[in-house]
Design an enzyme around this catalytic site. Structure first.
Site, PDB file in Angstrom:
ATOM      1  N   THR A   1     -48.733  61.285   1.398  1.00 30.51           N
ATOM      2  CA  THR A   1     -47.884  60.444   0.687  1.00 30.51           C
ATOM      3  C   THR A   1     -46.963  61.523  -0.069  1.00 30.51           C
ATOM      4  O   THR A   1     -47.535  62.653  -0.062  1.00 30.51           O
ATOM      5  CB  THR A   1     -48.672  59.448  -0.354  1.00 30.51           C
ATOM      6  OG1 THR A   1     -49.267  60.326  -1.611  1.00 30.51           O
ATOM      7  CG2 THR A   1     -49.485  58.471   0.431  1.00 30.51           C
ATOM      8  N   ASP A   2     -45.718  60.981  -0.743  1.00 34.48           N
ATOM      9  CA  ASP A   2     -44.916  61.640  -1.558  1.00 34.48           C
ATOM     10  C   ASP A   2     -44.792  60.984  -2.621  1.00 34.48           C
ATOM     11  O   ASP A   2     -45.185  59.601  -3.028  1.00 34.48           O
ATOM     12  CB  ASP A   2     -43.785  62.126  -0.602  1.00 34.48           C
ATOM     13  CG  ASP A   2     -42.672  61.017  -0.539  1.00 34.48           C
ATOM     14  OD1 ASP A   2     -42.698  59.757  -0.977  1.00 34.48           O
ATOM     15  OD2 ASP A   2     -42.006  61.164   0.536  1.00 34.48           O
ATOM     16  N   ALA A   3     -43.774  61.371  -3.665  1.00 35.82           N
ATOM     17  CA  ALA A   3     -43.507  60.757  -4.882  1.00 35.82           C
ATOM     18  C   ALA A   3     -42.668  59.284  -4.816  1.00 35.82           C
ATOM     19  O   ALA A   3     -42.497  58.656  -5.883  1.00 35.82           O
ATOM     20  CB  ALA A   3     -42.736  61.729  -5.650  1.00 35.82           C
ATOM     21  N   GLY A   4     -42.429  59.157  -3.462  1.00 38.79           N
ATOM     22  CA  GLY A   4     -41.374  57.885  -3.236  1.00 38.79           C
ATOM     23  C   GLY A   4     -42.518  56.849  -3.242  1.00 38.79           C
ATOM     24  O   GLY A   4     -42.106  55.551  -3.233  1.00 38.79           O
TER      25      GLY A   4
END
Lengths: 143, 143, 143, 143
Positions: A24-27
């Protein structure tokens, strides 16, 4: 979960993948390049299902399969803890390339579609023809 | 930004790193293993500053440096778009290992401290002594 | 495969992980930070085994568990296609931290040992005490 | 190094990227999904060059730009220590999507070409029109 697809094409291979923090990422969603990780894991497991590891292909057929072209269509995001289904369907094996279609789905909804073209290169890095044996290994026959 | 450290130890090397989406996770912060990416990038640039690439070390000294032990102390999170400073300080070069201390900071605040022990292995994978030439390359001299 | 460990401590959890290209680097082995990915996947599956996802812990206990300290001892490399076993053993749950010991093994040989200290933070990011309920969830009781 | 491109299109943005171990795989080359990391880093720096961070775009324009479609053509491999040039060229900004063409090159040789379609979504995740202000920010005007 993937019954609909299996009915549609009994030769399509399916592999389950769980989404972890690393994906995952910060979005708050799966980072878009990581669908290519999922797609490759499923292709490797598809080969293993047919009795071949990457190492086998390199050592027995004297070729490496490398990615020549990729298209990804992103339709809906996936998130931490999702259990995804990743499909592998051989679309064509030509003289010099293999075309593969893959879907990443969750509960029957297709989140991303990946189309991949692989080519064969010798250990020295030169483009070579797809070994005929590979057609057999991947269970593919022209219709 | 890193003046305080430079005063403290003029031999400490500093390398700036920007945080991108690929470095973050769904928690909205840098994913904790990725500090080891930042630390390695800075060590590689420290070697380059001394005129050596990884390839040079392998080819000229016939050794690979591999990570034997890592400790990371996480003090505060970093986020997308942060501009980090990553330091490299050689703590000791012994007969068989190199000890390195690194700090990942933002605006002078240390976010993480990384302590690393490297060992040398031959191309065949056997543990070997640290080549004396490497002490010179890394600008290290026992006090 | 992991029988010895299971005998040694019946409460130790084990999770299998396959090594793919994404986990390796140009040195031909698993890239050293990626052992932390493997360790986290196993901790997440350990929580799931006890009926809790990360989301559950956040929503029901109002805390996030974050990594405060990591130590990794690297003993032997792993490679593409390896099937690894990742263990999770709760060493201690104190008032403000959880200590976990993990081993990454292949065919009974320990390749890396990971020691992790987790702390709890509130959704607002403030350090808080470990919720007593978490002790129960993780099946831990002081001896 | 990128002089030829700059002559060809003075509006094309260029960003240098060094290849580290984290970018490579056991095949000894850059792992194919990682070109999307390089492409995104260059797009982010292109925005920053125009005075906007991702956070600015989210907060001031109330939209997120998300990847809707990607095509990558892989022509030649890159390796550890390579210094790559990543270009960003806005091909079109329509009512609902932005089309971007990017090249990853080394010493003037194009190793990979990336074509990306971005769409705008509101903070609530609904597809919205591209904010007119964004055309200005990205320095784009229909010819």
């Amino acid at each position: 979960m993937t019954k609909a697809h299996e009915t549609a094409n009994p030769k399509t291979f399916h592999f389950p993948i769980r989404v972890y923090y690393e994906d995952t990422d910060a979005g708050g969603v799966v980072y878009h390049p990581n669908y290519l990780n999922f797609a490759l894991r499923a292709r490797i497991e598809f080969e293993r299902e047919h009795g071949y590891t990457e190492k086998d292909i390199i050592e027995k057929l004297n070729v490496l399969l490398v990615v020549r072209h990729v298209e990804i269509d992103y339709r809906a995001p996936s998130r931490l803890d999702d259990l995804l289904d990743v499909s592998v369907e051989i679309v064509n094996i030509g003289n010099t390339s293999i075309t593969i279609r893959q879907e990443i789905s969750r509960d029957g909804q297709v989140l991303a579609e990946v189309n991949i073209v692989l080519v064969a290169v010798s250990i020295q890095g030169k483009a070579v023809r797809i070994p005929p044996q590979l057609r057999q290994i991947l269970g593919w026959q022209a219709e």
